[in-house]
Design a protein around this motif. Structure first.
Motif, mmCIF file in Angstrom:
data_model
loop_
_atom_site.group_PDB
_atom_site.id
_atom_site.type_symbol
_atom_site.label_atom_id
_atom_site.label_comp_id
_atom_site.label_asym_id
_atom_site.label_seq_id
_atom_site.Cartn_x
_atom_site.Cartn_y
_atom_site.Cartn_z
ATOM 1 N N ALA A 124 0.822 -1.213 0.000
ATOM 2 C CA ALA A 124 0.000 0.000 0.000
ATOM 3 C C ALA A 124 0.854 1.260 0.000
ATOM 4 O O ALA A 124 0.493 2.279 -0.601
ATOM 5 N N THR A 125 2.003 1.205 0.666
ATOM 6 C CA THR A 125 2.882 2.379 0.710
ATOM 7 C C THR A 125 3.410 2.731 -0.680
ATOM 8 O O THR A 125 3.760 3.881 -0.942
ATOM 9 N N ALA A 126 3.462 1.732 -1.563
ATOM 10 C CA ALA A 126 3.949 1.974 -2.926
ATOM 11 C C ALA A 126 2.939 2.760 -3.752
ATOM 12 O O ALA A 126 3.293 3.330 -4.780
ATOM 13 N N ILE A 127 1.685 2.778 -3.305
ATOM 14 C CA ILE A 127 0.648 3.521 -4.023
ATOM 15 C C ILE A 127 0.532 4.930 -3.471
ATOM 16 O O ILE A 127 0.756 5.913 -4.175
ATOM 17 N N SER A 128 0.200 5.045 -2.191
ATOM 18 C CA SER A 128 0.075 6.364 -1.576
ATOM 19 C C SER A 128 -0.217 6.222 -0.089
ATOM 20 O O SER A 128 -0.648 5.155 0.372
ATOM 21 N N ILE A 129 -0.021 7.301 0.643
ATOM 22 C CA ILE A 129 -0.354 7.315 2.073
ATOM 23 C C ILE A 129 -1.857 7.142 2.289
ATOM 24 O O ILE A 129 -2.273 6.405 3.191
ATOM 25 N N PRO A 130 -2.728 7.800 1.477
ATOM 26 C CA PRO A 130 -4.170 7.560 1.633
ATOM 27 C C PRO A 130 -4.545 6.084 1.481
ATOM 28 O O PRO A 130 -5.459 5.601 2.149
ATOM 29 N N MET A 131 -3.816 5.359 0.613
ATOM 30 C CA MET A 131 -4.085 3.933 0.462
ATOM 31 C C MET A 131 -3.723 3.182 1.733
ATOM 32 O O MET A 131 -4.444 2.273 2.169
ATOM 33 N N VAL A 132 -2.619 3.554 2.358
ATOM 34 C CA VAL A 132 -2.214 2.934 3.616
ATOM 35 C C VAL A 132 -3.278 3.192 4.686
ATOM 36 O O VAL A 132 -3.652 2.283 5.437
ATOM 37 N N ILE A 133 -3.771 4.428 4.739
ATOM 38 C CA ILE A 133 -4.788 4.790 5.726
ATOM 39 C C ILE A 133 -6.069 3.995 5.496
ATOM 40 O O ILE A 133 -6.689 3.483 6.444
ATOM 41 N N THR A 134 -6.463 3.865 4.233
ATOM 42 C CA THR A 134 -7.678 3.114 3.910
ATOM 43 C C THR A 134 -7.519 1.644 4.263
ATOM 44 O O THR A 134 -8.431 1.028 4.824
ATOM 45 N N ALA A 135 -6.371 1.078 3.936
ATOM 46 C CA ALA A 135 -6.107 -0.321 4.262
ATOM 47 C C ALA A 135 -6.109 -0.530 5.776
ATOM 48 O O ALA A 135 -6.657 -1.519 6.279
ATOM 49 N N ALA A 136 -5.515 0.411 6.505
ATOM 50 C CA ALA A 136 -5.479 0.317 7.964
ATOM 51 C C ALA A 136 -6.885 0.451 8.545
ATOM 52 O O ALA A 136 -7.239 -0.233 9.525
ATOM 53 N N ALA A 137 -7.701 1.323 7.951
ATOM 54 C CA ALA A 137 -9.081 1.501 8.406
ATOM 55 C C ALA A 137 -9.884 0.225 8.190
ATOM 56 O O ALA A 137 -10.682 -0.182 9.041
ATOM 57 N N TYR A 138 -9.660 -0.417 7.050
ATOM 58 C CA TYR A 138 -10.329 -1.686 6.757
ATOM 59 C C TYR A 138 -9.924 -2.741 7.782
ATOM 60 O O TYR A 138 -10.770 -3.483 8.310
ATOM 61 N N LEU A 139 -8.636 -2.799 8.067
ATOM 62 C CA LEU A 139 -8.124 -3.767 9.029
ATOM 63 C C LEU A 139 -8.693 -3.509 10.415
ATOM 64 O O LEU A 139 -9.166 -4.426 11.099
ATOM 65 N N ALA A 140 -8.686 -2.235 10.833
ATOM 66 C CA ALA A 140 -9.187 -1.876 12.160
ATOM 67 C C ALA A 140 -10.681 -2.166 12.295
ATOM 68 O O ALA A 140 -11.138 -2.681 13.329
ATOM 69 N N THR A 141 -11.440 -1.844 11.246
ATOM 70 C CA THR A 141 -12.884 -2.089 11.272
ATOM 71 C C THR A 141 -13.187 -3.572 11.410
ATOM 72 O O THR A 141 -14.067 -3.971 12.178
#
Length: 333
Positions: A124-141
């Protein structure tokens, strides 16, 4: 539980690759296809017959996002099944899952989930920081769902729906502000998906989640609480009412989306031709209701999408019609 105790109980010290793949639930990965929805609905913007390389880059980013969510969703299955191991062992179908069946130990399950998560976030870091945040939000949810939200009436299905919305958001982030070269130069394209599609995704996911709860409750009967504690908070009449409300809202929202011209982010043709896809969505909703109430299915949505030929054919027609409308609009412009 110690490694020695696990061996005595029949759990192997090292799980087989077959068990790991089965636990990852490849048949359910069709859900991650939502990550590609933004790519589909913006084809009339990023398509350029003169720049195959630029288009390949955009498509590549979208499929990279898909890979991220394949890893994350698989990791969640390992975590969730480790938490629900006792409940799964009394379920007629879930008892055959590798963790519940003793083919993968809980320690191995958590370790595999950790590796998948780290890999997904690294990509995800290779795409963008917003992608990392979205992935982390999905994981946390999903972790919150596994530990807590799945035991709260109504919030359980809303949490499931949020996971689908985050997939769509990730797909949009992956291709948003994509760079595509044009005749030796480069241009930045804003491919942000319409907010309407997020609404449709959320409602559609809630519709399927409620149908899943209905089928679980119908099959479990008096053993419903033993198989899933939250089922005791639902009744079939309540679920039927909720399903009807959400199904209606889904169809109305999609209809509004198809003629939301004047809205910059809509990405739909101004001639309202996208309305040609409404009959397919209407049939899909009605067909699903038929399958729920007449055929008594719904516990495994991914199997319905694969095995029900009328529904599968309808989805194919929707894809063909929608892409044709969007591409025709692009060619006219």
């Amino acid at each position: 539980m110690s490694a020695e105790q696990e061996v005595i109980k029949g759990t192997p010290l090292i799980p087989s690759m077959k068990a790991i793949v089965k636990e990852s639930r490849p048949q359910q990965m069709v859900k991650n296809g939502l990550v590609l929805v933004p790519l589909f609905f913006t084809v009339n913007i990023w398509y350029s017959g003169d720049d195959i390389g630029g288009m390949a880059a955009i498509v590549g980013r979208a499929f990279t996002a898909l890979g991220i969510f394949v890893l994350l969703s698989a990791a969640i299955y390992f975590v969730n099944d480790s938490i629900d191991i006792d409940l799964d062992r009394v379920h007629p179908r879930k008892k055959f899952r590798p963790i519940a069946a003793g083919k993968i130990s809980i320690r191995w399950a958590i370790g595999i989930a950790g590796i998948m998560t780290v890999a997904a976030l690294a990509i995800a870091t290779a795409i963008s920081i917003p992608m990392v945040i979205t992935a982390a939000a999905y994981l946390a949810t999903n972790i919150a769902y596994s530990w807590w939200l799945k035991n709260i009436v109504l919030l359980d299905v809303m949490a499931v729906a949020s996971g689908f919305v985050l997939r769509a958001v990730a797909g949009s982030i992956a291709i948003d502000h994509a760079i595509i070269s044009q005749s030796g130069t480069s241009a930045e394209l804003n491919l942000t998906i319409s907010p309407w599609l997020y609404v449709v995704t959320a409602l559609g996911a809630m519709f399927i989640a409620l149908a899943k709860r209905r089928n679980e409750l119908s099959i479990a009967g008096i053993n419903s609480e033993a198989q899933r504690s939250i089922l005791s908070e639902y009744t079939l009449p309540l679920l039927d009412n909720l399903i009807n409300v959400v199904a209606t809202a889904t169809l109305i929202s999609y209809t509004l989306y198809t003629f939301s011209t004047g809205v910059t982010e809509a990405n739909v043709p101004s001639d309202h031709s996208m309305m040609l896809t409404i009959p397919f969505v209407a049939y899909g909703v009605l067909r699903y209701l038929y399958l729920i109430h007449v055929k008594g299915v719904g516990e495994a949505p991914e199997e319905i999408l694969i095995k029900d030929k009328p529904l599968l054919f309808n989805i194919l027609l929707w894809l063909i019609t929608g892409s044709s409308v969007l591409m025709w609009t692009r060619l006219l412009n």
